[in-house]
Design a protein around this motif. Structure first.
Motif, PDB file in Angstrom:
ATOM      1  N   ARG A 187       0.844  -1.195   0.000  1.00 49.00           N
ATOM      2  CA  ARG A 187       0.000   0.000   0.000  1.00 49.00           C
ATOM      3  C   ARG A 187       0.885   1.253   0.000  1.00 49.00           C
ATOM      4  NH1 ARG A 187      -2.837  -3.023  -1.691  1.00 49.00           N
ATOM      5  NH2 ARG A 187      -4.881  -3.785  -0.937  1.00 49.00           N
ATOM      6  N   THR A 188       0.599   2.196  -0.899  1.00 57.16           N
ATOM      7  CA  THR A 188       1.406   3.401  -1.074  1.00 57.16           C
ATOM      8  C   THR A 188       1.241   4.342   0.107  1.00 57.16           C
ATOM      9  OG1 THR A 188       1.139   3.215  -3.467  1.00 57.16           O
ATOM     10  CG2 THR A 188       1.855   5.355  -2.596  1.00 57.16           C
ATOM     11  N   ASN A 189       2.362   4.865   0.592  1.00 56.94           N
ATOM     12  CA  ASN A 189       2.345   5.865   1.653  1.00 56.94           C
ATOM     13  C   ASN A 189       2.551   7.277   1.101  1.00 56.94           C
ATOM     14  OD1 ASN A 189       2.104   3.830   3.630  1.00 56.94           O
ATOM     15  ND2 ASN A 189       4.324   3.525   3.618  1.00 56.94           N
ATOM     16  N   ALA A 190       3.394   7.406   0.054  1.00 53.22           N
ATOM     17  CA  ALA A 190       3.665   8.725  -0.536  1.00 53.22           C
ATOM     18  C   ALA A 190       4.213   8.531  -1.940  1.00 53.22           C
ATOM     19  CB  ALA A 190       4.654   9.513   0.323  1.00 53.22           C
ATOM     20  N   GLY A 191       4.044   9.570  -2.797  1.00 50.78           N
ATOM     21  CA  GLY A 191       4.615   9.530  -4.136  1.00 50.78           C
ATOM     22  C   GLY A 191       3.848   8.646  -5.099  1.00 50.78           C
ATOM     23  N   LEU A 192       4.601   8.077  -6.060  1.00 55.40           N
ATOM     24  CA  LEU A 192       3.987   7.246  -7.088  1.00 55.40           C
ATOM     25  C   LEU A 192       3.311   6.021  -6.466  1.00 55.40           C
ATOM     26  CD1 LEU A 192       6.782   7.280  -9.831  1.00 55.40           C
ATOM     27  CD2 LEU A 192       4.698   8.675  -9.729  1.00 55.40           C
ATOM     28  N   GLU A 193       2.230   5.620  -7.098  1.00 53.96           N
ATOM     29  CA  GLU A 193       1.471   4.488  -6.577  1.00 53.96           C
ATOM     30  C   GLU A 193       2.251   3.191  -6.736  1.00 53.96           C
ATOM     31  OE1 GLU A 193      -2.555   2.153  -7.814  1.00 53.96           O
ATOM     32  OE2 GLU A 193      -2.732   4.325  -7.547  1.00 53.96           O
ATOM     33  N   GLU A 194       2.356   2.442  -5.642  1.00 63.54           N
ATOM     34  CA  GLU A 194       3.044   1.154  -5.650  1.00 63.54           C
ATOM     35  C   GLU A 194       2.134   0.051  -5.136  1.00 63.54           C
ATOM     36  OE1 GLU A 194       5.885   0.357  -6.810  1.00 63.54           O
ATOM     37  OE2 GLU A 194       6.863   2.293  -7.173  1.00 63.54           O
ATOM     38  N   ASN A 195       0.817   0.259  -5.253  1.00 62.92           N
ATOM     39  CA  ASN A 195      -0.118  -0.758  -4.777  1.00 62.92           C
ATOM     40  C   ASN A 195       0.049  -2.042  -5.589  1.00 62.92           C
ATOM     41  OD1 ASN A 195      -1.102   1.106  -2.993  1.00 62.92           O
ATOM     42  ND2 ASN A 195      -2.852   1.707  -4.286  1.00 62.92           N
ATOM     43  N   ARG A 196       0.296  -3.127  -4.885  1.00 63.75           N
ATOM     44  CA  ARG A 196       0.474  -4.403  -5.571  1.00 63.75           C
ATOM     45  C   ARG A 196       0.196  -5.538  -4.598  1.00 63.75           C
ATOM     46  NH1 ARG A 196       6.143  -6.942  -7.990  1.00 63.75           N
ATOM     47  NH2 ARG A 196       5.200  -8.720  -9.067  1.00 63.75           N
ATOM     48  N   ASP A 197      -0.679  -6.447  -4.992  1.00 67.86           N
ATOM     49  CA  ASP A 197      -0.998  -7.600  -4.157  1.00 67.86           C
ATOM     50  C   ASP A 197      -0.515  -8.871  -4.847  1.00 67.86           C
ATOM     51  OD1 ASP A 197      -2.157  -5.836  -2.485  1.00 67.86           O
ATOM     52  OD2 ASP A 197      -4.237  -6.395  -2.926  1.00 67.86           O
ATOM     53  N   GLN A 198       0.029  -9.788  -4.046  1.00 67.02           N
ATOM     54  CA  GLN A 198       0.479 -11.089  -4.547  1.00 67.02           C
ATOM     55  C   GLN A 198       0.087 -12.166  -3.544  1.00 67.02           C
ATOM     56  OE1 GLN A 198       4.763  -9.965  -4.949  1.00 67.02           O
ATOM     57  NE2 GLN A 198       4.611 -10.849  -6.995  1.00 67.02           N
ATOM     58  N   ARG A 199       0.047 -13.372  -4.004  1.00 70.67           N
ATOM     59  CA  ARG A 199      -0.104 -14.503  -3.090  1.00 70.67           C
ATOM     60  C   ARG A 199       0.657 -15.703  -3.653  1.00 70.67           C
ATOM     61  NH1 ARG A 199      -6.589 -15.871  -3.830  1.00 70.67           N
ATOM     62  NH2 ARG A 199      -6.450 -16.918  -5.883  1.00 70.67           N
ATOM     63  N   THR A 200       1.116 -16.532  -2.766  1.00 67.58           N
ATOM     64  CA  THR A 200       1.870 -17.726  -3.159  1.00 67.58           C
ATOM     65  C   THR A 200       1.291 -18.949  -2.466  1.00 67.58           C
ATOM     66  OG1 THR A 200       3.496 -17.568  -1.376  1.00 67.58           O
ATOM     67  CG2 THR A 200       3.974 -16.364  -3.405  1.00 67.58           C
ATOM     68  N   ALA A 201       1.522 -20.094  -3.061  1.00 67.69           N
ATOM     69  CA  ALA A 201       1.116 -21.374  -2.464  1.00 67.69           C
ATOM     70  C   ALA A 201       2.226 -22.383  -2.711  1.00 67.69           C
ATOM     71  CB  ALA A 201      -0.198 -21.858  -3.079  1.00 67.69           C
ATOM     72  N   THR A 202       2.572 -23.114  -1.676  1.00 66.46           N
ATOM     73  CA  THR A 202       3.633 -24.114  -1.778  1.00 66.46           C
ATOM     74  C   THR A 202       3.119 -25.464  -1.299  1.00 66.46           C
ATOM     75  OG1 THR A 202       5.330 -22.443  -1.331  1.00 66.46           O
ATOM     76  CG2 THR A 202       5.960 -24.750  -1.038  1.00 66.46           C
ATOM     77  N   ASN A 203       3.325 -26.470  -2.126  1.00 74.17           N
ATOM     78  CA  ASN A 203       3.031 -27.854  -1.729  1.00 74.17           C
ATOM     79  C   ASN A 203       4.338 -28.630  -1.846  1.00 74.17           C
ATOM     80  OD1 ASN A 203       1.928 -30.300  -1.102  1.00 74.17           O
ATOM     81  ND2 ASN A 203       0.812 -30.550  -3.030  1.00 74.17           N
ATOM     82  N   PHE A 204       4.940 -28.906  -0.701  1.00 74.72           N
ATOM     83  CA  PHE A 204       6.283 -29.501  -0.674  1.00 74.72           C
ATOM     84  C   PHE A 204       6.212 -30.874  -0.012  1.00 74.72           C
ATOM     85  CE2 PHE A 204      10.221 -30.370   1.597  1.00 74.72           C
ATOM     86  CZ  PHE A 204      11.181 -30.102   0.648  1.00 74.72           C
TER      87      PHE A 204
END
Length: 792
Positions: free
Chosen positions: A407-424
């Motif tokens: 989530r962006t706090n200041a300046g250019l927008e850096e909003n980016r969501d990711q998710r990962t899943a691992t089956n080991f």
């Protein structure tokens, strides 16, 4: 000795000097076997002397062999027997019976000097090291700072071993360490999970430090082998102990150990569970010298864990010569890893372009199980004449999901969501056969084989949030399959006399390694056979001075996380990844060790040299302001070093242990037309004074220092730490209260600098100090044991 035998031995390469002692008529022969009182393990290379009762003149002397046996003679009847060994109380025996000109003392026990001042015998009260022909055995005691200890932290107290805050284990400064449990690979010590996660201090009997392994051991580990021997109580009847610990940050656990010994069966179990939090602060700086842009990050992450583990096992004594052991272990770990990191992006003028906060919520469930079936046969002609067969199977799984939000706090927008899943999933099987035959009192033959199967599947998926839905990132997602099979066979031949000992051997190993990236269909298939010769020798100069020397060839095979090209994106501007095309490292290792005693002090000092080819180094590169760290084979490394370990007992209330290690290394190599030739040095020291105070109160301080050193692209900083432990014994040791503070000044840091033509990278990490209080109670014929339940 017959001349043809000397000639045969010469051809085999085993050189020794025969003793000039000869039997005198009507001499009295004295024999026995020397063992340590607490562990009942044989004590090799101890001094045994016969003295005249009238004049105290030395009549005869010898040292115990590797199995603790001694044999000497005198023609004078009025004598006493004096037995001494560094770090142990000297024993005098004058009450014995002479039968047919022989004195058979049977098993003779020697008590640690740190133990002799207690009113009652407490097994393993003080950790100590016993030296053998091809290894050092560190018997794990109830050191005061061990409250709340995991197996990983126990290793950090072992001479020559250092454990970083990330759990990375080095031996004499080298990272290629092979960890075994009871002489075999184990899921309990597997690096694909949390190293030594479910092994606790109370479960460990001893740690064998093998810097130059004989051919009996598998050839893995260029720096050496750490073999962890787990406890198995042998007292008859019911024995057990219960422990409880609490600490800050949250570190709460309870454990129970039970044992039932009968004539035919030995049933044993250990179980425990707990919860803990482990906060860690970290920061990093990426500077792109081409664009002069900078990425800064600073944050705190937690590893919150609930865990449970249980061990069950039994020994069945079929008869006096045959024993079957079946044991199993199950552990379940539930992880919660919240973190929050603040990022800043600065332009070439140092002005803020944007800042944002990245949060992570990770949950994982990690089941582990292992079973071990072992059969041991002792032959009637000699109890050391044995055949041992074993089969071990293990499984480690990880079902993990992570959610990342920016989530962006200041300046250019850096909003980016990711998710990962691992089956080991990781499945291992180990099959071993070991045969040992003491052909004569002087010669011992060993033969054996081992087959290890490793099979891993790691299905890793990354998704990016794009226009109201998650889309799979094909560049980061893959299914990595790893299979390695290693077949080894070995043979050793050892000769031991009163002054000389020599042991030579050869191990042959065939390795079949296959990796496969499912999405890209990339394969790496290797099949190769290697020969690993070993040679060890020892010589006793006097009662206070002896020498050991050894040579071995070792291999470090790239492991799963070295090869897997997809690792983690917790910090998506500093990413660690593997390299499926890595080759194995090979090391030739030479060592000379002296063991000596000066007054109330005893020492062991070693000179060693290691030459390694195809050295695996992590090399950092920068792409779009993101620093990637990947392992590559980069040239050779020649290392020469000096190490000394000492123990000094000036008074009954003070014992001082100290370790020092220094090595100089010379690196040669190139990578992508970049010259990586450089030389440097590093050193480490540890000082542990132990004080015995009034009212059965003990105090222990442990100070450590690790110097900084140069790396292929930069340098690593030095650090110093201090641990404190206090113990109060109640009811003659049946109840123990323990308080420990680890890393009192919170100074155990991990700080790296990388400086290259195109970029600079700085990273820093530190974990909080740990305070723990524990209570343990022993019942039956047992004693209090410090169960900690602690894990990394």
């Amino acid at each position: 000795m017959p001349s043809y035998l000397k000639f045969t031995l010469f051809l085999l390469g085993f050189i020794f000097i025969s003793t000039d002692a000869f039997a005198q008529p009507k001499s009295i022969e004295v024999t026995g076997v020397l063992k340590e009182m607490e562990t009942k393990q044989a004590l090799p290379y101890a001094t045994v002397v016969l003295k005249s009762l009238d004049t105290t003149e030395v009549l005869s002397g010898t040292t115990t062999d590797e199995k603790g046996k001694f044999n000497l003679a005198t023609h004078i009847k009025d004598f006493l027997i004096e037995i001494s060994f560094m770090g142990y109380t000297t024993k005098y025996i004058s009450d014995f019976e002479i039968v047919d000109w022989k004195v058979d003392l049977g098993d003779v026990t020697l008590e640690s000097e740190g133990q002799s001042f207690d009113e009652v015998e407490i097994r393993g009260e003080v950790s100590k090291t016993v030296f053998k022909l091809d290894k050092r055995v560190f018997n794990v005691g109830k050191d005061l700072s061990s409250t709340g200890m995991s197996g990983l932290e126990v290793l950090d107290n072992v001479p020559s071993v250092n454990v970083g805050i990330d759990g990375d284990i080095t031996l004499r400064g080298g990272a290629g360490v092979q960890i075994l449990i009871n002489g075999k690979p184990s899921v309990l010590a597997d690096e694909s999970g949390n190293a030594l996660g479910t092994i606790t201090a109370d479960m460990i009997e001893s740690v064998e430090v093998i810097t130059n392994a004989s051919a009996k051991y598998e050839a893995s580990g260029t720096a050496g082998i750490l073999n962890i021997i787990l406890k198995k109580e042998e007292k008859k009847g019911w024995n057990g102990s219960v422990t409880a610990n609490t600490g800050y940050p949250d570190n709460h656990s309870i454990g129970l150990s039970l044992n039932r010994r009968t004539e035919k069966f030995n049933l044993f179990t250990q179980l425990g569970g707990g919860y803990r939090k482990q906060p860690r602060f970290s920061e990093s700086r990426n500077f792109n010298k081409i664009t002069e842009e900078t990425i800064l990050s600073e944050g705190e992450n937690y590893r919150n864990e609930k865990f449970f583990n249980i061990t069950l096992g039994t020994d069945y004594h079929i008869n006096d010569y045959n024993v079957i052991t079946l044991s199993g272990n199950y552990a379940l770990e539930m992880e919660d890893q919240p973190s929050e990191t603040d990022f800043s992006y600065l332009d070439s003028n140092g002005d803020l372009v944007s800042s944002w906060t990245r949060t992570e919520v990770t949950d994982a469930i990690n089941p582990k199980w292992q079973y071990d079936l072992n059969y041991k046969k002792q032959f009637r002609n000699n109890k050391e004449h044995t055949l041992q067969l074993s089969a071990l199977g293990s499984f480690f799984g990880k079902d993990q999901s992570s959610q990342f939000t920016s989530r962006t706090n200041a300046g250019l927008e850096e909003n980016r969501d990711q998710r990962t899943a691992t089956n080991f999933n990781k499945v291992d099987y180990t099959f071993k056969a070991d045969y040992m035959n003491p052909i004569t009192d002087a010669f011992t033959l060993e033969l054996g084989s081992q087959y290890v199967i490793n099979n891993v599947g790691n299905d890793f998926m990354v998704e990016d949030y794009v226009v109201d839905e998650y889309v799979v990132d094909q560049n980061q997602t893959n299914d990595f399959e790893y299979e390695q099979n290693v077949l080894g066979i070995y043979s050793t031949l050892a000769y031991e006399s009163e002054k000389w000992g020599v042991k030579g051997g050869l191990r042959v190993e065939n390795t079949e390694l296959n990796t496969f990236l499912v999405n890209t269909e990339e394969e790496n298939n290797q099949n190769f056979t290697d020969f690993f010769p070993t040679l060890h020798t020892s010589y006793k100069v006097s009662d206070k001075l002896s020498f050991q020397a050894g040579y071995s060839k070792r291999i470090y095979r790239p492991r799963l996380w070295d090869l897997n090209p997809f690792f983690n994106i917790s910090n998506n501007y500093n990413i660690r990844a593997g390299n499926p095309n890595l080759l194995s490292e090979y090391t030739d290792s030479y060592e000379i060790t002296s063991i000596y005693r000066i007054g109330k002090a005893s020492f062991s000092s070693s000179l060693y040299h290691q030459y390694t080819t195809d050295v695996i180094e992590r090399v950092s590169t920068i792409e779009n302001n993101t620093v990637y760290s990947r392992p590559y084979n980069v040239g050779t490394n020649s290392k020469i070093g000096f190490e000394t370990n000492g123990k000094y007992i000036p008074t009954k209330w003070l014992t001082v242990n100290a370790d020092f290690n220094f090595n100089y290394f010379d690196r040669k190599g190139t990578f992508e037309n970049q010259n990586f030739d450089f030389s440097g040095s590093q050193w480490s020291a540890r000082l542990t004074p132990k004080f015995k105070l009034k009212y059965d109160v003990d105090l222990e301080l442990t100070g450590r220092y690790q110097s900084g050193y140069e790396t292929v692209q930069g340098e690593t900083s030095a650090y110093a730490t201090l641990d404190i432990g206090v113990r109060k014994k109640i009811l003659k040791g049946k109840v123990m209260l323990n308080l420990s503070v680890r890393d009192l000044f919170q100074s155990r840091i991990r700080e790296h600098f990388v400086s290259q033509e195109t970029f600079e990278n700085y990273s820093y990490g530190v974990r909080s100090r740990q305070i723990a209080f524990g209570v343990s109670y022993g019942f039956g014929k047992g004693e209090a044991m410090n169960y900690s339940g602690r894990r990394r």
